[in-house]
Design an enzyme around this catalytic site. Structure first.
Site, PDB file in Angstrom:
ATOM      1  N   SER A   1       1.085   9.528  -6.691  1.00  0.00           N
ATOM      2  CA  SER A   1      -0.349   9.068  -6.588  1.00  0.00           C
ATOM      3  C   SER A   1      -0.699   7.800  -6.166  1.00  0.00           C
ATOM      4  CB  SER A   1      -0.694   8.937  -8.076  1.00  0.00           C
ATOM      5  OG  SER A   1      -2.152   8.799  -8.549  1.00  0.00           O
ATOM      6  N   ASP A   2      -1.736   7.547  -5.286  1.00  0.00           N
ATOM      7  CA  ASP A   2      -2.318   6.289  -4.919  1.00  0.00           C
ATOM      8  C   ASP A   2      -3.677   5.941  -5.171  1.00  0.00           C
ATOM      9  OD1 ASP A   2      -1.950   4.321  -2.982  1.00  0.00           O
ATOM     10  OD2 ASP A   2      -3.358   5.234  -1.703  1.00  0.00           O
ATOM     11  N   THR A   3      -3.952   4.843  -5.548  1.00  0.00           N
ATOM     12  CA  THR A   3      -5.265   4.389  -6.103  1.00  0.00           C
ATOM     13  C   THR A   3      -5.741   3.106  -5.098  1.00  0.00           C
ATOM     14  OG1 THR A   3      -4.741   4.835  -8.351  1.00  0.00           O
ATOM     15  CG2 THR A   3      -6.618   3.286  -8.151  1.00  0.00           C
TER      16      THR A   3
ATOM     17  N   ALA B   1      -5.937   9.557  -5.775  1.00  0.00           N
ATOM     18  CA  ALA B   1      -5.513  10.737  -5.493  1.00  0.00           C
ATOM     19  C   ALA B   1      -4.292  11.345  -6.098  1.00  0.00           C
ATOM     20  CB  ALA B   1      -5.344  11.023  -3.850  1.00  0.00           C
TER      21      ALA B   1
END
Length: 189
Positions: free
Chosen positions: A69-71, A106
């Site tokens: 995940s990436d924020t 995502a």
């Protein structure tokens, strides 16, 4: 076996809320936006690269599934990653002060021969913060290692006027969408 490709204690805490057992993978995946790369493409790519790097670590484990995940915090065309230091964090907070911005998270789920991804966009309105309020927030240290120099689940929440979207997504892992991906892989009923 599910594996979380993340160093983030918040992501691990959120994933644990879904009641699944999982392993942690401590990976160092570069988070560098390409020249001209749209913010949404960048966030999706990094999440996919984290999951893919994690899968390479556990490829020998039968049935391994890896979540990456990436924020990122986005204001206009500017992507605010993790601040380099307190001065960088102060500059980010001044830019976000009195404005609305977007937080894009995502999530990628991968296994041998299979991949699925979801992305969640949340709008966050921040009150106008005085220099003293910014200095006080920086002194608490929550900003370290956080996209946009803030932790929504901490003291910064007092400066948030409105949030439209996924609170857990702003924390780093949108639970509703993540649960949907896990269902696709047969890991949740």
């Amino acid at each position: 076996m599910l594996h979380l490709a993340s160093r983030s204690p918040r992501r691990a805490e959120l994933l644990a809320r879904l009641g699944l057992e999982f392993g942690l993978l401590d990976l160092d995946v570069p988070e560098q936006r390409g020249a001209g790369e749209p913010a949404a493409d960048y966030v999706r790519r990094v999440a996919r690269e984290k999951a893919g790097a994690g899968l390479l670590e556990v490829v020998a484990v039968p049935g391994a599934v890896v979540l990456g995940s990436d924020t990122e915090v986005i204001l206009g065309d500017r992507v605010f990653g993790k601040p380099a230091d307190a001065a960088d964090a102060a500059e980010m907070l001044r830019a976000l002060s009195g404005r609305s911005h977007e937080v894009l998270t995502a999530v990628s789920l991968v296994s041998a021969g299979r991949e699925a991804q979801a992305a969640v966009l949340t709008r966050v309105a921040v009150e106008t913060m005085s220099d003293d309020a910014i200095a006080r927030y920086l002194a608490c240290g929550e900003w370290q290692g956080k996209a946009g120099a803030y932790a929504i689940q901490g003291r910064f929440e007092a400066h948030v006027q409105r949030l439209d979207g996924s609170y857990s997504g702003v924390m780093g892992l949108p639970l509703h969408e993540t649960a949907g991906l896990l269902r696709q892989f047969g890991l949740l009923p």
